[in-house]
Write a protein that holds these residues in place. Structure first.
Motif: not given
Length: 380
Positions: A299-306, A345-354
């Motif tokens: 996902s790109t709405d939650g900033g950068a991954a870590q 670690t994903v920025p925002h889990c919900d849209p990443t899972v999708n």
């Protein structure tokens, strides 16, 4: 090739996580189960029901684990998610977003006829009539909660008087029963400082109490007060107004929530169970390597991954297009080579899972199961 064709033969092989084709969605089952147990214990200790939000995981398999741990049901953002979970045997579903399209209302009525314990949120008297007519045609009944706007202006009634108007319309209907109210303070969930987040929630809780008072005075005292989230669960349990929690992201813990002080202390109450595994595909510069996970993988709405493992946690992540991202750190191009694995670690889990069809479930570094993202894409 799909995930099962690529990876089913790796199930049970020691260390098989390292053999996965990347990018891939990976779920640590031991951390997942600990997170589920921890949130359930928090709710149980306060005598509050837990109805976790499935928009986070979209998974029948994870939902079953939450129910087995003590959850009374699950929340769904959309009717499509609820249909999938009901087909998977999940009961006690609550649809938290308005259902308004004519065909969607027909589906809601059909689901009410077969879904055990189904509820839905509503915020408009006109919709009460449309839902009631559809339920009459389907020969079904439906319990509802009145959605209350906490100030986002996204969904929900905008005043205590509007809440009473919806309750009155429900009372006049033939097939709807009002069980209570729904209240989700989405804007406050990611306030990083605990004291600031608590002050904001105390203010919003005062407003909710005014709505409940108006409903009670009009003869519609709520039996259920449902809402809250991962970011405010600790505060909401302390304040004691909710009868059930709709927490969702606690099962995974993305970077947005890891950046928050969730429980007024230095140690997060939940573990990071979800990651995207990627690989280095190019390493031709001393301070930069390129990995195979870009906009289509995170996902790109939650900033950068870590970076979770494979490189130093302070390594800088930068999107470099649809298929690629850069990891930037001194001498990283001399330490990592093409083919080396990294976990994010994903920025925002919900849209990443999708973005994924399957969870690759691991125990330690061994692939143990592959679960479908059951409700992926069911956004209507």
């Amino acid at each position: 090739m799909d995930d099962l064709a690529l990876h089913a033969h790796l199930i049970g092989q020691q260390g098989s996580r390292s053999a996965l084709n990347t990018p891939v969605l990976v779920l640590d089952i031991e951390k997942l189960d600990r997170n589920i147990a921890t949130m359930q214990a928090f709710a149980d200790a306060r005598g509050v029901a837990l109805r976790p939000h499935a928009k986070t995981h979209k998974s029948v398999d994870i939902g079953r684990r939450q129910i087995a741990a003590g959850a009374i049901g699950l929340c769904c953002a959309k009717i499509g998610e609820a249909e999938v979970l009901a087909d998977g045997g999940i009961t006690g579903l609550l649809i938290t977003s308005p259902v308004s399209a004519p065909v969607a209302i027909e589906r809601l009525a059909a689901l009410a006829k077969r879904g055990i314990g189904l509820m839905a949120a509503i915020d408009n008297p006109d919709m009460v009539k449309r839902w009631d007519d559809a339920l009459t045609s389907a020969g079904a009944m439906l319990e509802v909660v009145i959605d209350v706007d906490p100030g986002i202006r996204r969904t929900g009634v905008a005043s205590p008087e509007a809440a009473v108007a919806v309750a009155e319309a429900i009372a006049r209907s033939s097939n709807l029963t009002c069980r209570g109210v729904q209240y989700y303070c989405g804007m406050q969930q990611h306030i990083e400082d605990y004291a600031a987040r608590r002050a904001a929630i105390v203010d919003r809780t005062d407003y909710l109490q005014s709505v409940i008072a108006a409903l009670t005075e009009a003869g519609y005292q709520p039996e259920i007060v449902t809402g809250s989230g991962t970011g405010t669960h600790h505060i909401d349990l302390e304040l004691g107004l909710f009868t059930e929690l709709q927490t969702g992201s606690y099962v995974f813990m993305d970077k947005q929530y890891l950046d928050c002080d969730l429980a007024n202390g230095p140690v997060p109450p939940f573990e990071t169970s979800l990651s995207v595994d990627a690989r280095v595909v190019s390493a031709n510069h001393d301070a930069l390597v390129t990995i195979d996970a870009g906009f289509k993988s995170l996902s790109t709405d939650g900033g950068a991954a870590q970076v979770q493992r494979g490189a130093a946690p302070e390594t800088m992540f930068m999107f470099m297009g649809d298929e690629h991202a850069a990891l930037i750190a001194p001498d990283i191009g001399t330490r990592l080579r093409p083919g080396d694995p990294v976990s994010l670690t994903v920025p925002h889990c919900d849209p990443t899972v999708n973005l994924y069809d399957h969870y690759h479930v691991v125990r330690g570094d061994t692939l143990v199961e592959i679960w479908p993202v059951s409700a992926r894409g069911r956004a209507r």
